[in-house]
Scaffold this motif. Sequence first.
Motif, PDB file in Angstrom:
ATOM      1  N   THR A  25       0.832  -1.207   0.000  1.00 46.98           N
ATOM      2  CA  THR A  25       0.000   0.000   0.000  1.00 46.98           C
ATOM      3  C   THR A  25       0.865   1.255   0.000  1.00 46.98           C
ATOM      4  OG1 THR A  25      -1.767  -1.151   1.183  1.00 46.98           O
ATOM      5  CG2 THR A  25      -1.785   1.258   1.255  1.00 46.98           C
ATOM      6  N   ALA A  26       1.887   1.279   0.848  1.00 45.42           N
ATOM      7  CA  ALA A  26       2.780   2.436   0.921  1.00 45.42           C
ATOM      8  C   ALA A  26       3.560   2.607  -0.376  1.00 45.42           C
ATOM      9  CB  ALA A  26       3.744   2.274   2.099  1.00 45.42           C
ATOM     10  N   ALA A  27       3.984   1.495  -0.978  1.00 44.83           N
ATOM     11  CA  ALA A  27       4.753   1.570  -2.219  1.00 44.83           C
ATOM     12  C   ALA A  27       3.899   2.101  -3.366  1.00 44.83           C
ATOM     13  CB  ALA A  27       5.325   0.202  -2.559  1.00 44.83           C
ATOM     14  N   ARG A  28       2.637   1.695  -3.420  1.00 46.65           N
ATOM     15  CA  ARG A  28       1.754   2.193  -4.484  1.00 46.65           C
ATOM     16  C   ARG A  28       1.606   3.706  -4.389  1.00 46.65           C
ATOM     17  NH1 ARG A  28      -1.706  -2.422  -2.604  1.00 46.65           N
ATOM     18  NH2 ARG A  28      -1.031  -4.200  -3.884  1.00 46.65           N
ATOM     19  N   ALA A  29       1.448   4.205  -3.188  1.00 44.33           N
ATOM     20  CA  ALA A  29       1.338   5.655  -3.005  1.00 44.33           C
ATOM     21  C   ALA A  29       2.639   6.356  -3.373  1.00 44.33           C
ATOM     22  CB  ALA A  29       0.960   5.965  -1.551  1.00 44.33           C
ATOM     23  N   ALA A  30       3.761   5.702  -3.085  1.00 45.96           N
ATOM     24  CA  ALA A  30       5.068   6.309  -3.333  1.00 45.96           C
ATOM     25  C   ALA A  30       5.427   6.355  -4.813  1.00 45.96           C
ATOM     26  CB  ALA A  30       6.147   5.551  -2.565  1.00 45.96           C
ATOM     27  N   LEU A  31       4.711   5.614  -5.660  1.00 47.84           N
ATOM     28  CA  LEU A  31       4.978   5.667  -7.096  1.00 47.84           C
ATOM     29  C   LEU A  31       4.736   7.059  -7.670  1.00 47.84           C
ATOM     30  CD1 LEU A  31       3.430   2.303  -8.354  1.00 47.84           C
ATOM     31  CD2 LEU A  31       5.860   2.884  -8.225  1.00 47.84           C
ATOM     32  N   ASP A  32       3.934   7.859  -6.966  1.00 45.10           N
ATOM     33  CA  ASP A  32       3.623   9.212  -7.421  1.00 45.10           C
ATOM     34  C   ASP A  32       4.484  10.264  -6.728  1.00 45.10           C
ATOM     35  OD1 ASP A  32       1.544   8.304  -9.125  1.00 45.10           O
ATOM     36  OD2 ASP A  32       0.181   8.183  -7.404  1.00 45.10           O
ATOM     37  N   ASP A  33       5.501   9.814  -5.981  1.00 52.04           N
ATOM     38  CA  ASP A  33       6.353  10.770  -5.271  1.00 52.04           C
ATOM     39  C   ASP A  33       7.117  11.641  -6.267  1.00 52.04           C
ATOM     40  OD1 ASP A  33       7.455  10.854  -2.159  1.00 52.04           O
ATOM     41  OD2 ASP A  33       8.930  11.626  -3.610  1.00 52.04           O
ATOM     42  N   ALA A  34       7.402  12.862  -5.854  1.00 50.11           N
ATOM     43  CA  ALA A  34       8.107  13.804  -6.737  1.00 50.11           C
ATOM     44  C   ALA A  34       9.581  13.467  -6.897  1.00 50.11           C
ATOM     45  CB  ALA A  34       7.959  15.231  -6.188  1.00 50.11           C
ATOM     46  N   LEU A  35      10.129  12.653  -6.006  1.00 54.84           N
ATOM     47  CA  LEU A  35      11.570  12.393  -6.012  1.00 54.84           C
ATOM     48  C   LEU A  35      11.875  10.994  -6.535  1.00 54.84           C
ATOM     49  CD1 LEU A  35      12.462  14.086  -2.634  1.00 54.84           C
ATOM     50  CD2 LEU A  35      12.829  14.967  -4.918  1.00 54.84           C
ATOM     51  N   ARG A  36      12.917  10.902  -7.369  1.00 58.37           N
ATOM     52  CA  ARG A  36      13.210   9.662  -8.067  1.00 58.37           C
ATOM     53  C   ARG A  36      13.644   8.538  -7.132  1.00 58.37           C
ATOM     54  NH1 ARG A  36      18.839  11.232 -11.194  1.00 58.37           N
ATOM     55  NH2 ARG A  36      20.068  11.724  -9.344  1.00 58.37           N
ATOM     56  N   GLY A  37      14.407   8.866  -6.071  1.00 58.81           N
ATOM     57  CA  GLY A  37      14.852   7.816  -5.163  1.00 58.81           C
ATOM     58  C   GLY A  37      13.687   7.123  -4.482  1.00 58.81           C
ATOM     59  N   VAL A  38      12.669   7.898  -4.130  1.00 52.24           N
ATOM     60  CA  VAL A  38      11.489   7.326  -3.492  1.00 52.24           C
ATOM     61  C   VAL A  38      10.730   6.453  -4.488  1.00 52.24           C
ATOM     62  CG1 VAL A  38       9.306   7.861  -2.338  1.00 52.24           C
ATOM     63  CG2 VAL A  38      11.328   9.280  -1.906  1.00 52.24           C
ATOM     64  N   ARG A  39      10.566   6.941  -5.713  1.00 52.27           N
ATOM     65  CA  ARG A  39       9.856   6.153  -6.728  1.00 52.27           C
ATOM     66  C   ARG A  39      10.596   4.852  -7.030  1.00 52.27           C
ATOM     67  NH1 ARG A  39       9.724  11.149  -9.301  1.00 52.27           N
ATOM     68  NH2 ARG A  39      10.969  10.432 -11.094  1.00 52.27           N
ATOM     69  N   ALA A  40      11.916   4.921  -7.102  1.00 48.91           N
ATOM     70  CA  ALA A  40      12.691   3.717  -7.391  1.00 48.91           C
ATOM     71  C   ALA A  40      12.503   2.659  -6.309  1.00 48.91           C
ATOM     72  CB  ALA A  40      14.171   4.084  -7.529  1.00 48.91           C
ATOM     73  N   LEU A  41      12.517   3.082  -5.046  1.00 53.37           N
ATOM     74  CA  LEU A  41      12.294   2.138  -3.950  1.00 53.37           C
ATOM     75  C   LEU A  41      10.882   1.552  -4.007  1.00 53.37           C
ATOM     76  CD1 LEU A  41      14.079   3.989  -1.011  1.00 53.37           C
ATOM     77  CD2 LEU A  41      14.610   1.687  -1.828  1.00 53.37           C
TER      78      LEU A  41
END
Length: 308
Positions: A265-281
């Motif tokens: 659930t947290a990872a799905r939300a993080a796919l829209d993060d503005a920062l690339r490191g967060v999206r990659a994780l």
Amino acid sequence: QDERPSVDSGDRSGHRDRVNVPSPSAPPFDAASLVVSLDKPHLAARVDARSSDAACDADGTDDDALRSAVLAALESDDDEVGSMRACAWVSLVGLASPESVRPVVAGVAARLFDAAVPLARRAQLASALAGAGAGFTGTLKERLLSDDDEHRLVAARALAAPRHLEAATTLARVAADGFASARVRVACIDALAAIGDRSAVGDVAALVDDASASVRRAAVVALRALDPSRARAKWFARAASDDDVDVRCAALAALLVVGGAPACTAARAALDDALRGVRALAVVTLARHGSTRDAGRVRACSDDVDAR
């Protein structure tokens, strides 16, 4: 309002559970050979003749040779190279007998809290001493409770090893002290993780919501070290939406290990993060733990240059 997940910080009998951290052992050790082969030229060139002769000739026991080498290295700690050498020798102190290294510990202790020595070098030396100075725990606890911020930081660094278990309660108290500096609190949290005392899980988890971002990040990293089970997933998931990018990355790195529904659930939300490191994780987490319904989004993100 969301319920705060409960924390089980040990069994109900009060037993202090420990993370399985390998105990330091004392393998066969020839200190004299190390003195001669590793550092003889450097010490001979950098300290007075008496100290270098004591360190290099090693005409006593192996423990005597190690003690002499450490003291000589401390005397030559006058630049970055000397500091690295001193730290390397101090880290070997735990291999000798307590009786033999007592003078070394006293000498290192005097240097740790010498305001004339740059703080960065004292902090490095404290980290090197952490695994070797079990008999010094009480004094370090006293320094940790002092009013001097630098002394507290150095003491916390020097307590970051499993053999300082008795300091865990004091470290937890200082880590939770909102009046202490953030760097001291972070050092205390790091020390709790290094000690590996699972009874500190509750104290550390409470700091995931601290006002200081550096404290929150340290708490997430320590919580992962102390208990990387799915029971902590809700804590990591909440931290994954933190305002600070370092906290978010630390939380997602923990969820990558923990897995489970909260991680996805947290990872799905993080796919829209503005920062690339967060999206990659987030992509890696879903690739490992996600379901078939996540495959499309993971493939789409594979074309995201930033995420790659």
